[in-house]
Write a protein that holds these residues in place. Structure first.
Motif, PDB file in Angstrom:
ATOM      1  N   GLN A  16       0.828  -1.211   0.000  1.00  0.00           N
ATOM      2  CA  GLN A  16       0.000   0.000   0.000  1.00  0.00           C
ATOM      3  C   GLN A  16       0.863   1.262   0.000  1.00  0.00           C
ATOM      4  O   GLN A  16       0.551   2.226  -0.698  1.00  0.00           O
ATOM      5  CB  GLN A  16      -0.963  -0.001   1.189  1.00  0.00           C
ATOM      6  CG  GLN A  16      -2.065  -1.042   1.073  1.00  0.00           C
ATOM      7  CD  GLN A  16      -2.843  -0.934  -0.217  1.00  0.00           C
ATOM      8  OE1 GLN A  16      -3.276   0.137  -0.625  1.00  0.00           O
ATOM      9  NE2 GLN A  16      -2.989  -2.059  -0.900  1.00  0.00           N
ATOM     10  N   LYS A  59       2.315   1.706  -3.518  1.00  0.00           N
ATOM     11  CA  LYS A  59       1.305   2.173  -4.477  1.00  0.00           C
ATOM     12  C   LYS A  59       0.890   3.618  -4.210  1.00  0.00           C
ATOM     13  O   LYS A  59       0.823   4.423  -5.127  1.00  0.00           O
ATOM     14  CB  LYS A  59       0.069   1.271  -4.413  1.00  0.00           C
ATOM     15  CG  LYS A  59       0.257  -0.072  -5.072  1.00  0.00           C
ATOM     16  CD  LYS A  59      -1.030  -0.875  -4.994  1.00  0.00           C
ATOM     17  CE  LYS A  59      -0.920  -2.174  -5.765  1.00  0.00           C
ATOM     18  NZ  LYS A  59      -2.175  -2.946  -5.693  1.00  0.00           N
ATOM     19  N   ARG A  60       0.605   3.948  -2.961  1.00  0.00           N
ATOM     20  CA  ARG A  60       0.057   5.272  -2.640  1.00  0.00           C
ATOM     21  C   ARG A  60       1.090   6.392  -2.660  1.00  0.00           C
ATOM     22  O   ARG A  60       0.769   7.524  -2.991  1.00  0.00           O
ATOM     23  CB  ARG A  60      -0.649   5.231  -1.293  1.00  0.00           C
ATOM     24  CG  ARG A  60      -1.897   4.369  -1.358  1.00  0.00           C
ATOM     25  CD  ARG A  60      -2.546   4.218  -0.035  1.00  0.00           C
ATOM     26  NE  ARG A  60      -3.601   3.207  -0.151  1.00  0.00           N
ATOM     27  CZ  ARG A  60      -4.673   3.192   0.575  1.00  0.00           C
ATOM     28  NH1 ARG A  60      -4.867   4.099   1.514  1.00  0.00           N
ATOM     29  NH2 ARG A  60      -5.576   2.251   0.414  1.00  0.00           N
ATOM     30  N   ASN A  75       6.053  -1.327 -10.572  1.00  0.00           N
ATOM     31  CA  ASN A  75       4.741  -1.656 -11.110  1.00  0.00           C
ATOM     32  C   ASN A  75       4.264  -2.972 -10.500  1.00  0.00           C
ATOM     33  O   ASN A  75       4.897  -4.003 -10.696  1.00  0.00           O
ATOM     34  CB  ASN A  75       4.796  -1.757 -12.640  1.00  0.00           C
ATOM     35  CG  ASN A  75       3.446  -2.062 -13.236  1.00  0.00           C
ATOM     36  OD1 ASN A  75       2.418  -1.721 -12.658  1.00  0.00           O
ATOM     37  ND2 ASN A  75       3.451  -2.691 -14.389  1.00  0.00           N
ATOM     38  N   THR A 129      -2.260  -6.124 -11.014  1.00  0.00           N
ATOM     39  CA  THR A 129      -3.386  -6.714 -10.305  1.00  0.00           C
ATOM     40  C   THR A 129      -3.439  -8.205 -10.619  1.00  0.00           C
ATOM     41  O   THR A 129      -3.256  -8.603 -11.764  1.00  0.00           O
ATOM     42  CB  THR A 129      -4.702  -6.042 -10.752  1.00  0.00           C
ATOM     43  OG1 THR A 129      -4.559  -4.634 -10.572  1.00  0.00           O
ATOM     44  CG2 THR A 129      -5.879  -6.534  -9.956  1.00  0.00           C
TER      45      THR A 129
END
Length: 161
Positions: free
Chosen positions: A80, A83-84, A96, A99
């Motif tokens: 997290q 990504k954030r 990268n 998903t």
């Protein structure tokens, strides 16, 4: 979405290492040092202990569940944050994280993995730490893991999704 595609040049992973700059020679020593430190942590935390693993599968101790649970929580928080916050790799490249989709083949694979883990008292993570600690019989488990990986790669396109 296939995990492995068969191409003319061989098998290609769905999530290849896309690092632009290659590392060679002494630059790889940092990974050796990190691996040795990781192995020491495994030994000291008793993660490589056959008895601890058997306690986990017999549901008689919380030790391994605590270790695995804390690793899952750490992984969730780390992913997290990456990504954030748009955290980049050590070489400054964008990370990268694609998903993933759930497939029923993961149930079969997880069952086979867990069965092997329960029978041998070893999962792939601590294999080298176990061998380095003098449990040379684990070389059989290592060779079996390599053979299983080869079999999966050979027949991946024929296995259920």
């Amino acid at each position: 979405m296939k995990v492995i595609e068969k191409k003319a040049e061989g098998f290609v992973c769905d999530a290849p290492n896309t690092q632009a700059s290659g590392e060679k020679g002494l630059a790889l020593v940092k990974y050796l040092i990190l691996g040795i430190l990781f192995g020491i942590v495994f030994v000291k935390a008793e993660i490589i202990s056959w008895f601890r693993i058997q306690e986990m599968f017999r549901l008689t101790s919380f030790h391994m569940y605590g270790v695995i649970g804390s690793a899952i929580v750490t992984g969730i928080i780390s992913i997290q944050l990456i990504k954030r916050l748009g955290i980049k790799s050590i070489s400054g490249e964008k990370i990268n994280i694609p998903t993933k989709e759930f497939r029923k083949g993961q149930i079969y694979g997880g069952f086979i993995f867990g069965l092997g883990w329960a029978l041998t008292g070893a999962c792939p993570g601590p294999l080298f730490a176990q061998i380095g600690s003098g449990f040379t019989i684990i070389i059989i488990t290592l060779l079996s893991a390599i053979a299983g990986t080869w079999v999966y790669g050979r027949f991946a396109d024929k296995l259920p999704n």
